[in-house]
Scaffold this active site. Structure first.
Site, PDB file in Angstrom:
ATOM      1  N   SER A   1      23.819  -7.991  32.446  1.00  0.00           N
ATOM      2  CA  SER A   1      22.942  -8.089  33.627  1.00  0.00           C
ATOM      3  C   SER A   1      23.570  -7.549  34.910  1.00  0.00           C
ATOM      4  O   SER A   1      22.867  -7.410  35.919  1.00  0.00           O
ATOM      5  CB  SER A   1      22.539  -9.538  33.864  1.00  0.00           C
ATOM      6  OG  SER A   1      21.608  -9.942  32.891  1.00  0.00           O
TER       7      SER A   1
ATOM      8  N   LYS B   1      21.893  -4.733  36.464  1.00  0.00           N
ATOM      9  CA  LYS B   1      20.575  -4.847  37.112  1.00  0.00           C
ATOM     10  C   LYS B   1      20.547  -4.404  38.576  1.00  0.00           C
ATOM     11  O   LYS B   1      19.648  -3.655  38.973  1.00  0.00           O
ATOM     12  CB  LYS B   1      20.049  -6.280  36.968  1.00  0.00           C
ATOM     13  CG  LYS B   1      19.673  -6.651  35.520  1.00  0.00           C
ATOM     14  CD  LYS B   1      19.366  -8.142  35.404  1.00  0.00           C
ATOM     15  CE  LYS B   1      18.969  -8.557  33.999  1.00  0.00           C
ATOM     16  NZ  LYS B   1      18.871 -10.025  33.868  1.00  0.00           N
TER      17      LYS B   1
ATOM     18  N   TYR C   1      16.481  -0.508  28.123  1.00  0.00           N
ATOM     19  CA  TYR C   1      17.084  -1.578  28.939  1.00  0.00           C
ATOM     20  C   TYR C   1      18.310  -2.166  28.222  1.00  0.00           C
ATOM     21  O   TYR C   1      19.351  -2.417  28.837  1.00  0.00           O
ATOM     22  CB  TYR C   1      16.018  -2.651  29.210  1.00  0.00           C
ATOM     23  CG  TYR C   1      16.566  -3.990  29.628  1.00  0.00           C
ATOM     24  CD1 TYR C   1      17.071  -4.191  30.924  1.00  0.00           C
ATOM     25  CD2 TYR C   1      16.601  -5.067  28.738  1.00  0.00           C
ATOM     26  CE1 TYR C   1      17.579  -5.426  31.306  1.00  0.00           C
ATOM     27  CE2 TYR C   1      17.104  -6.294  29.114  1.00  0.00           C
ATOM     28  CZ  TYR C   1      17.597  -6.469  30.389  1.00  0.00           C
ATOM     29  OH  TYR C   1      18.105  -7.685  30.759  1.00  0.00           O
TER      30      TYR C   1
ATOM     31  N   TYR D   1      20.522 -16.178  39.634  1.00  0.00           N
ATOM     32  CA  TYR D   1      19.372 -16.839  38.989  1.00  0.00           C
ATOM     33  C   TYR D   1      19.099 -18.219  39.603  1.00  0.00           C
ATOM     34  O   TYR D   1      19.080 -18.365  40.815  1.00  0.00           O
ATOM     35  CB  TYR D   1      19.605 -16.954  37.475  1.00  0.00           C
ATOM     36  CG  TYR D   1      20.026 -15.665  36.824  1.00  0.00           C
ATOM     37  CD1 TYR D   1      19.200 -14.553  36.893  1.00  0.00           C
ATOM     38  CD2 TYR D   1      21.229 -15.547  36.165  1.00  0.00           C
ATOM     39  CE1 TYR D   1      19.569 -13.358  36.281  1.00  0.00           C
ATOM     40  CE2 TYR D   1      21.604 -14.357  35.563  1.00  0.00           C
ATOM     41  CZ  TYR D   1      20.767 -13.273  35.631  1.00  0.00           C
ATOM     42  OH  TYR D   1      21.129 -12.103  35.042  1.00  0.00           O
TER      43      TYR D   1
ATOM     44  N   VAL E   1      26.095 -11.726  30.867  1.00  0.00           N
ATOM     45  CA  VAL E   1      26.401 -12.675  29.779  1.00  0.00           C
ATOM     46  C   VAL E   1      27.632 -12.304  28.951  1.00  0.00           C
ATOM     47  O   VAL E   1      28.061 -13.097  28.115  1.00  0.00           O
ATOM     48  CB  VAL E   1      25.203 -12.905  28.824  1.00  0.00           C
ATOM     49  CG1 VAL E   1      24.126 -13.732  29.464  1.00  0.00           C
ATOM     50  CG2 VAL E   1      24.675 -11.608  28.264  1.00  0.00           C
TER      51      VAL E   1
HETATM   52  O1  DON Z   1      18.479  -9.272  28.749  1.00  0.00           O
HETATM   53  C1  DON Z   1      19.414  -9.805  28.186  1.00  0.00           C
HETATM   54  O2  DON Z   1      19.234 -10.791  27.526  1.00  0.00           O
HETATM   55  C2  DON Z   1      20.860  -9.310  28.310  1.00  0.00           C
HETATM   56  N1  DON Z   1      21.045  -8.058  27.738  1.00  0.00           N
HETATM   57  C3  DON Z   1      21.404  -9.384  29.685  1.00  0.00           C
HETATM   58  C4  DON Z   1      21.324 -10.775  30.171  1.00  0.00           C
HETATM   59  C5  DON Z   1      22.396 -11.170  31.100  1.00  0.00           C
HETATM   60  O3  DON Z   1      23.459 -10.615  31.170  1.00  0.00           O
HETATM   61  C6  DON Z   1      22.079 -12.398  31.863  1.00  0.00           C
HETATM   62  N2  DON Z   1      23.102 -12.664  32.841  1.00  0.00           N
HETATM   63  N3  DON Z   1      23.867 -13.529  32.980  1.00  0.00           N
END
Ligand code: DON
Length: 441
Positions: A64, A67, A191, A243, A261
């Site tokens: 993320s 983003k 994505y 978040y 993550v």
């Molecule tokens: O969209 C997703 O689930 C992941 N590829 C990225 C999510 C993420 O890193 C959330 N952040 N903490």
């Protein structure tokens, strides 16, 4: 002598090392295989210096943290209006993978949650690009932020795509609302490729420093995105980047930030530094546990909270005095420091309160190290009004700190390099006419 910063970073890492709470992200099987002991932190200054301690050269997927950069690329590639029409800027207060869409329009609340990020991904590059070209644009853009060529971890990508039911559901909803206009599956694939770009903490610190440096990569010197884009991205990072922990983060840490993550966490402190940490165990919000602790330490140890009110600047007007007497008397306002709106207001007020009786008025900017646009316009307007009141105005500006010193309509100013050129007698001024620069009408 060794720099104090790597030693400080090593000390803070030692302090958080024993904290083994939190869980690896397991909804992507490849991430559940990460080494949970990894720990690193890096600082990148806006002039390209990197300091680090621990695992700052270990590669992991950006997730993320891509983003905010993707949002920046979408804004740069498509301009603001089309992007804002499809992605809002309001904190959702919900988890990153919630289907947080405005009830009437289906517009995702912000670009930091998955719904907004999937939409932002679809807006990167020019209209009409196919999914492959768009991913190329994305990897190229992320690489420009990092200042080196980045690549995708195919294994993580495949692993996430096999379990992407939730993101696919979000994308199909967005397609239903007409927010996405292409095949939802292809967009989610793109994505996820974006999330699978490999970076190190060193790269992330440099990417954050590019934001801190108004969109110019400190090492390559490349302008990656414009200043209005950076302001938009940093604003959204500060309100939505963490978040449903964004409020805690804003009060405890106070640095525009984004987590991923895989355990990465970045912060961009405008005009100062980019910070990145890496530690894979996550809290319930999906933010790195030890990363959050590290940022709390950095913020409090070094006073990095963006809302920290700086000590009132030393008086902008260092002195206000008269040199010489009789018809040759010259009023000199010696200014110092960096001038923004408040400083310029102080100078204008000083001129008003002084109501100089002397014909010649000198603003000595020798000790000014910066002046922003509003301050420049205010000072030049004061110069114009002094001219209309019958004064001869001089700017002592050896470093040309005031760009284009034209006071406009009816104003007139003489720019000189040293104070002596402004205070010598009229007669001598005439002899020096060839050296000073005359501006205005
Ligand atoms: O969209 C997703 O689930 C992941 N590829 C990225 C999510 C993420 O890193 C959330 N952040 N903490």
């Amino acid at each position: 002598m060794r720099s104090v910063i790597p030693d400080y970073l090593a000390e803070v890492l030692r302090d958080v090392e024993s904290n083994t709470s939190g869980q690896l992200a397991d909804y992507i099987p490849e991430l559940a295989a990460a080494d949970p002991k990894r720990l690193g932190a890096a600082f990148a200054t806006v002039d390209g210096e990197i300091y680090g301690a621990g695992d700052i050269d270990t590669e992991f997927t950006i997730q993320s943290i891509s983003k905010p950069f993707m949002y920046a690329l979408a804004l740069a590639d498509r301009s603001f209006a089309p992007v804002l029409a499809k992605v809002g800027v309001e904190p959702s207060g919900e988890a990153f993978n919630q289907i947080s869409l405005e009830s009437d329009t289906g517009r995702p609340f912000n670009p930091m949650i998955n719904a907004g990020a999937i939409t932002a991904h679809s807006l990167a590059g020019s209209e009409g690009m196919n999914p492959t070209e768009r991913v190329e644009r994305v990897v190229h853009g992320l690489s420009a932020f990092a200042g080196r060529e980045l690549r995708i971890d195919e294994a993580v990508c495949v692993s996430e795509m096999e379990h992407a039911h939730r993101n696919l559901a979000i994308a199909y909803m967005l397609r239903g609302y007409g927010i996405l206009t292409e095949d939802p599956r292809a967009i989610v694939e793109g994505y996820i490729r974006q999330c699978s770009v490999l970076v190190t903490a060193r790269d992330l610190a440099m990417m954050a420093a590019t934001l801190a440096n108004r969109g110019v990569n400190p090492l390559s010197g490349e302008r990656v995105v414009g200043e209005p884009v950076v302001r938009q991205v940093l604003s959204v990072m500060s309100t939505c980047g963490m978040y449903d922990a964004a409020g805690d983060w804003a009060t405890q840490v106070g640095i525009p930030a984004k987590s991923g993550v895989a355990g990465g966490l970045i912060g961009a402190l405008p005009g100062q530094i980019g910070i990145a940490t890496f530690s894979p165990r996550l809290d319930a919000h999906g933010n790195s546990v030890r990363g959050v602790s590290l940022f709390e330490r950095f913020s409090s140890d070094m006073g990095l909270h963006v809302m920290e009110v700086p000590a009132a600047a030393r008086a902008i007007v260092r002195s206000n005095h008269v040199l010489g007497d009789g018809p040759h008397a010259v009023r000199v306002l010696q200014l110092q420091g960096g001038i923004g709106f408040a400083g310029a207001e102080r100078v204008v007020r000083e001129i008003l309160n002084t109501a100089p009786a002397e014909v010649r008025v000198v603003l000595d900017l020798t000790m000014i190290y910066s002046i922003n646009d509003v301050a420049r316009r205010m000072l030049l307007e004061a110069v114009r009004r002094l001219t209309l009141d019958g004064h001869e105005v001089y700017l002592v500006d050896p470093e040309s700190i005031v760009p284009d010193p034209d006071p406009g309509d009816g104003g007139r100013v003489t720019v000189v390099g040293v104070l002596e050129q402004a205070v010598i007698s009229q007669h001598k001024v005439a002899q020096h006419r060839s050296r000073p620069t005359k501006r205005g009408t």
